[in-house]
Structure formats: structure tokens, C-alpha cells
Design an enzyme around this catalytic site. Structure first.
Site, mmCIF file in Angstrom:
data_model
loop_
_atom_site.group_PDB
_atom_site.id
_atom_site.type_symbol
_atom_site.label_atom_id
_atom_site.label_comp_id
_atom_site.label_asym_id
_atom_site.label_seq_id
_atom_site.Cartn_x
_atom_site.Cartn_y
_atom_site.Cartn_z
ATOM 1 N N PRO A 97 113.254 -16.971 35.173
ATOM 2 C CA PRO A 97 112.699 -17.170 33.992
ATOM 3 C C PRO A 97 113.118 -15.875 32.967
ATOM 4 O O PRO A 97 112.658 -16.103 31.624
ATOM 5 C CB PRO A 97 111.048 -17.251 34.194
ATOM 6 C CG PRO A 97 111.011 -17.149 35.727
ATOM 7 C CD PRO A 97 112.252 -16.698 36.293
ATOM 8 N N GLU A 98 113.287 -15.003 33.419
ATOM 9 C CA GLU A 98 113.451 -13.823 32.315
ATOM 10 C C GLU A 98 114.605 -14.127 31.327
ATOM 11 O O GLU A 98 115.308 -14.617 31.678
ATOM 12 C CB GLU A 98 113.540 -12.395 33.194
ATOM 13 C CG GLU A 98 112.678 -12.209 34.302
ATOM 14 C CD GLU A 98 111.336 -11.783 33.726
ATOM 15 O OE1 GLU A 98 110.998 -11.692 32.344
ATOM 16 O OE2 GLU A 98 110.297 -11.786 34.754
#
Ligand SMILES: *[C@@H]1O[C@H](CO)[C@@H](O)[C@H](O)[C@H]1NC(C)=O
Length: 188
Positions: free
Chosen positions: A28-29
Site C-alpha cells: 500500500p505504500e
């Protein structure tokens, strides 16, 4: 197209070739954190270079949450799309993933380490830097195929497989991984 060679036997690295450090960041980063992690991994590479020849393999870009333009292909994007590699290489030797495949002779990654925290959590009191091989806490994002290779997300390169996966509980700065890479594994 690149990266669609049939699978070959395990990596045939030339004598004198460097060891390769590949890394990735939790899915998700976003872009900015990934850029920041690069700085930390480059610092780890500097530590490794004091002992041995290493090259940093840049993780291809793709599938970022903030990139919401479905009409643009968002996979296997090389770092050269955003950054000047000759400039990055003035700091530590960096190569694109495609070059790693070309140099290493096969799309195998000998050793995958999943970094995690300590199951027992953070003890009150003195901070200490530590790293230990431990049972994996979260469900692995890699699973064995019928040839016993590990399959999973390798930057959208379906033919890339891992030979071994283990989990490291880590508390410390990036360079704490250096002794493990230098002494605990002979993976190249
Ligand atoms: C690395 O090897 C040393 C010496 O055998 C051992 O004490 C240590 O636990 C190992 N560390 C990891 C993370 O495997």
C-alpha cells in the site's frame, strides 16, 4: 518482450559478479515513502560495500494506489522513468531489475527475507537494535508451486520465483541487516 524467457536452471552467476540486493516495500505504500526507503537501502548497501562487491537492484514501479489513470500501463516501470540512474550510481551501484535478470542468467531469487516486528512486541525500557530469524507472524505472501519454488508478487514479473523464504524479526536501522546478509547467508 523482456522478462518472458522460459525458466532456466538456477542462477548462473559469473565469477567476480557482485552479490545483488533486491528489496520491496509493503504494497500500500506510496511514491514518497518508497523514495525514502530507497535512501535507507542505499545506506545499507554502503555498509555492505565495505566488505564485498554488491549491486542494488531497483524494484520496478507499479500498481500504486495514487496512480489512478487506468489508461496508462502501470507495471514493471523502470526507475529510469523517474530518476537519473547515472546520478544514483555515483552513490552506490544500482541496476534495473531487467539488468539483474540479464546478468544473473535466470529469474530466480535465492533468498527472500520478510522483515517483521517481534511477536512479543516492544519491551519497555532500553532500546536495543536486534535481528533474529523467527516464525513468520503474518500469512506469507508467497506460496510454493508444484516445483517447490515460491511464487508471489515480484514486481509483476510472473516468471520470477524465490528459492527460499524466511522471516526476520527486526528492530533497528537499515544497516542491522548487513551482518545477516554478509555472514548468515551465502545467497548471491
Ligand atoms: C546469524 O548467525 C549467528 C552465528 O551463527 C547466529 O548467532 C545468529 O542467530 C544468526 N542470525 C540470524 C538472523 O539468522
Amino acid at each position: 518482450p523482456p522478462g518472458t524467457d522460459p525458466p532456466r536452471a538456477h542462477a548462473r552467476l559469473l565469477p567476480g559478479s557482485p552479490r545483488y540486493l533486491l528489496y520491496d516495500v509493503n504494497p500500500p505504500e506510496g511514491f514518497n515513502l518508497r523514495r525514502d526507503v530507497y535512501i535507507r537501502v542505499a545506506s545499507l548497501l554502503k555498509t555492505l560495500l565495505k566488505s564485498e562487491q554488491w549491486a542494488l537492484v531497483l524494484p520496478p514501479w507499479g500498481r500504486l494506489y495514487h496512480w489512478q489513470s487506468p489508461d496508462i500501463r502501470q507495471a514493471r516501470i523502470p526507475w529510469a522513468h523517474f530518476f537519473d540512474l547515472p546520478s544514483l550510481s555515483k552513490n552506490v551501484p544500482v541496476i534495473e531489475y531487467e539488468q539483474f535478470i540479464a546478468e544473473s542468467g535466470g529469474p530466480f531469487i535465492e533468498q527472500v527475507y520478510v522483515l517483521q516486528s517481534y511477536a512479543e512486541g516492544w519491551k519497555e525500557g532500553t532500546w536495543e537494535e536486534k535481528i533474529d530469524e523467527r516464525p513468520c507472524i503474518d500469512q506469507l505472501l508467497y506460496s510454493r508451486d508444484k516445483h517447490n519454488y515460491y511464487r508471489g508478487w515480484f514486481w509483476g514479473y510472473e516468471e520470477t520465483r524465490g528459492l527460499s523464504v524466511s522471516c526476520l524479526s527486526v528492530q533497528g536501522s537499515a544497516s542491522i541487516v548487513a551482518p545477516v546478509l554478509l555472514k548468515n547467508t551465502s545467497a548471491r
